[in-house]
Design a protein around this motif. Structure first.
Motif, PDB file in Angstrom:
ATOM      1  N   HIS A 180     -13.216 -16.176   8.419  1.00  0.00           N
ATOM      2  CA  HIS A 180     -12.051 -16.878   8.964  1.00  0.00           C
ATOM      3  C   HIS A 180     -10.830 -16.771   8.045  1.00  0.00           C
ATOM      4  O   HIS A 180      -9.758 -16.354   8.462  1.00  0.00           O
ATOM      5  N   GLN A 181     -10.974 -17.152   6.797  1.00  0.00           N
ATOM      6  CA  GLN A 181      -9.842 -17.138   5.861  1.00  0.00           C
ATOM      7  C   GLN A 181      -9.364 -15.712   5.585  1.00  0.00           C
ATOM      8  O   GLN A 181      -8.168 -15.474   5.439  1.00  0.00           O
ATOM      9  N   GLN A 182     -10.292 -14.764   5.527  1.00  0.00           N
ATOM     10  CA  GLN A 182      -9.914 -13.374   5.276  1.00  0.00           C
ATOM     11  C   GLN A 182      -9.061 -12.817   6.421  1.00  0.00           C
ATOM     12  O   GLN A 182      -8.064 -12.130   6.175  1.00  0.00           O
ATOM     13  N   ILE A 183      -9.451 -13.123   7.645  1.00  0.00           N
ATOM     14  CA  ILE A 183      -8.681 -12.664   8.812  1.00  0.00           C
ATOM     15  C   ILE A 183      -7.299 -13.317   8.796  1.00  0.00           C
ATOM     16  O   ILE A 183      -6.277 -12.647   8.977  1.00  0.00           O
ATOM     17  N   TYR A 184      -7.272 -14.615   8.558  1.00  0.00           N
ATOM     18  CA  TYR A 184      -5.994 -15.335   8.513  1.00  0.00           C
ATOM     19  C   TYR A 184      -5.071 -14.710   7.457  1.00  0.00           C
ATOM     20  O   TYR A 184      -3.903 -14.435   7.722  1.00  0.00           O
ATOM     21  N   SER A 185      -5.599 -14.461   6.279  1.00  0.00           N
ATOM     22  CA  SER A 185      -4.797 -13.875   5.192  1.00  0.00           C
ATOM     23  C   SER A 185      -4.318 -12.469   5.548  1.00  0.00           C
ATOM     24  O   SER A 185      -3.177 -12.102   5.262  1.00  0.00           O
ATOM     25  N   PHE A 186      -5.183 -11.684   6.162  1.00  0.00           N
ATOM     26  CA  PHE A 186      -4.837 -10.325   6.589  1.00  0.00           C
ATOM     27  C   PHE A 186      -3.659 -10.358   7.571  1.00  0.00           C
ATOM     28  O   PHE A 186      -2.692  -9.602   7.432  1.00  0.00           O
ATOM     29  N   ILE A 187      -3.711 -11.256   8.538  1.00  0.00           N
ATOM     30  CA  ILE A 187      -2.665 -11.329   9.565  1.00  0.00           C
ATOM     31  C   ILE A 187      -1.378 -11.904   8.988  1.00  0.00           C
ATOM     32  O   ILE A 187      -0.289 -11.435   9.323  1.00  0.00           O
ATOM     33  N   ILE A 188      -1.481 -12.883   8.119  1.00  0.00           N
ATOM     34  CA  ILE A 188      -0.256 -13.458   7.548  1.00  0.00           C
ATOM     35  C   ILE A 188       0.467 -12.433   6.676  1.00  0.00           C
ATOM     36  O   ILE A 188       1.696 -12.408   6.620  1.00  0.00           O
ATOM     37  N   LEU A 189      -0.274 -11.548   6.023  1.00  0.00           N
ATOM     38  CA  LEU A 189       0.361 -10.475   5.253  1.00  0.00           C
ATOM     39  C   LEU A 189       1.129  -9.524   6.173  1.00  0.00           C
ATOM     40  O   LEU A 189       2.186  -9.021   5.808  1.00  0.00           O
ATOM     41  N   LYS A 190       0.587  -9.282   7.358  1.00  0.00           N
ATOM     42  CA  LYS A 190       1.215  -8.366   8.308  1.00  0.00           C
ATOM     43  C   LYS A 190       2.411  -8.999   9.021  1.00  0.00           C
ATOM     44  O   LYS A 190       3.393  -8.318   9.292  1.00  0.00           O
ATOM     45  N   THR A 191       2.314 -10.277   9.354  1.00  0.00           N
ATOM     46  CA  THR A 191       3.324 -10.891  10.222  1.00  0.00           C
ATOM     47  C   THR A 191       4.235 -11.907   9.542  1.00  0.00           C
ATOM     48  O   THR A 191       5.291 -12.222  10.061  1.00  0.00           O
ATOM     49  N   ARG A 192       3.766 -12.483   8.437  1.00  0.00           N
ATOM     50  CA  ARG A 192       4.486 -13.563   7.761  1.00  0.00           C
ATOM     51  C   ARG A 192       4.736 -14.752   8.700  1.00  0.00           C
ATOM     52  O   ARG A 192       5.738 -15.444   8.600  1.00  0.00           O
ATOM     53  N   SER A 193       3.823 -14.947   9.618  1.00  0.00           N
ATOM     54  CA  SER A 193       3.933 -16.032  10.586  1.00  0.00           C
ATOM     55  C   SER A 193       2.632 -16.821  10.624  1.00  0.00           C
ATOM     56  O   SER A 193       1.583 -16.274  10.972  1.00  0.00           O
ATOM     57  N   GLU A 194       2.719 -18.102  10.286  1.00  0.00           N
ATOM     58  CA  GLU A 194       1.538 -18.958  10.341  1.00  0.00           C
ATOM     59  C   GLU A 194       1.047 -19.098  11.778  1.00  0.00           C
ATOM     60  O   GLU A 194      -0.155 -19.092  12.031  1.00  0.00           O
ATOM     61  N   TYR A 195       1.995 -19.238  12.696  1.00  0.00           N
ATOM     62  CA  TYR A 195       1.641 -19.376  14.106  1.00  0.00           C
ATOM     63  C   TYR A 195       0.822 -18.177  14.593  1.00  0.00           C
ATOM     64  O   TYR A 195      -0.257 -18.342  15.154  1.00  0.00           O
ATOM     65  N   ILE A 196       1.335 -16.972  14.371  1.00  0.00           N
ATOM     66  CA  ILE A 196       0.632 -15.766  14.800  1.00  0.00           C
ATOM     67  C   ILE A 196      -0.710 -15.649  14.085  1.00  0.00           C
ATOM     68  O   ILE A 196      -1.727 -15.309  14.692  1.00  0.00           O
ATOM     69  N   SER A 197      -0.743 -15.949  12.794  1.00  0.00           N
ATOM     70  CA  SER A 197      -1.985 -15.851  12.024  1.00  0.00           C
ATOM     71  C   SER A 197      -3.056 -16.788  12.571  1.00  0.00           C
ATOM     72  O   SER A 197      -4.219 -16.405  12.697  1.00  0.00           O
ATOM     73  N   GLU A 198      -2.676 -18.009  12.901  1.00  0.00           N
ATOM     74  CA  GLU A 198      -3.635 -18.963  13.452  1.00  0.00           C
ATOM     75  C   GLU A 198      -4.136 -18.498  14.815  1.00  0.00           C
ATOM     76  O   GLU A 198      -5.342 -18.534  15.089  1.00  0.00           O
ATOM     77  N   GLU A 199      -3.205 -18.060  15.667  1.00  0.00           N
ATOM     78  CA  GLU A 199      -3.572 -17.599  17.005  1.00  0.00           C
ATOM     79  C   GLU A 199      -4.503 -16.387  16.943  1.00  0.00           C
ATOM     80  O   GLU A 199      -5.520 -16.345  17.611  1.00  0.00           O
ATOM     81  N   VAL A 200      -4.120 -15.407  16.155  1.00  0.00           N
ATOM     82  CA  VAL A 200      -4.904 -14.172  16.062  1.00  0.00           C
ATOM     83  C   VAL A 200      -6.293 -14.467  15.504  1.00  0.00           C
ATOM     84  O   VAL A 200      -7.291 -13.933  15.999  1.00  0.00           O
ATOM     85  N   THR A 201      -6.371 -15.302  14.497  1.00  0.00           N
ATOM     86  CA  THR A 201      -7.670 -15.625  13.898  1.00  0.00           C
ATOM     87  C   THR A 201      -8.593 -16.248  14.939  1.00  0.00           C
ATOM     88  O   THR A 201      -9.744 -15.823  15.100  1.00  0.00           O
TER      89      THR A 201
END
Length: 174
Positions: free
Chosen positions: A23-44
């Protein structure tokens, strides 16, 4: 690999373990790509929903981490496309949880479509190798094993694909 078989057999406890582990690894991966907490939470969240819904299609010969990150990347792209369409129709006045950098990325949707069309027009093997590398996150060695070719051949296909994309991108930007 053992997790995959258990998940395919509807083992909720193993799924929960995989969720906790990644869970945390996916969230971190997406936040690095998008710089968006919203997108990171949704994608995870959507990634783990997709994992469970598509559990019968999991490949027992690929590591769960490779498959999860491939799913996360695809979910992110799908979500960005969806949000780009929403943004396009609602206009700049719409309330959006995006940062400026993400809005800029979404506005470049046309460029992304052009690049995807270029990928579709590549010779079959080059396209397959490139997509496994870039979209699914597989290593050169894993792709080589999958198609019974050498890692050097995989490297050659990816190099050709990147060169083709760069050349077209350069011609568009002029």
């Amino acid at each position: 690999m053992q997790h995959i078989k258990a998940i395919k057999e509807d083992d909720h406890k193993v799924f929960d373990l995989v969720y906790e582990q990644y869970h945390q690894q996916i969230y971190s991966f997406i936040i690095l790509k998008t710089r968006s907490e919203y997108i990171s939470e949704e994608v995870t969240q959507l990634t783990f929903i997709k994992l469970w819904k598509q559990r019968s299609q999991l490949n027992e010969n690929l590591g769960i981490n490779i498959q999860i990150f491939g799913m996360a990347r695809q979910v992110m792209i799908d979500l960005l496309r969806k949000e780009a369409n929403r943004f396009k129709y609602e206009g700049e006045s719409s309330n959006t949880p995006f940062t400026d950098s993400l809005i800029t990325a979404i506005e470049s949707k046309d460029l992304l479509q052009i690049m995807e069309q270029d990928i579709e027009n590549m010779p079959k093997m080059r396209r397959l190798v490139f997509e496994l590398s870039r979209k699914q996150g597989l290593s050169h060695k894993e792709i080589a094993q999958l198609y019974s070719i050498s890692p050097k051949t995989v490297e050659h296909h990816i190099g050709k694909a990147l060169l083709q994309l760069k050349q077209h991108l350069y011609s568009i930007m002029l």
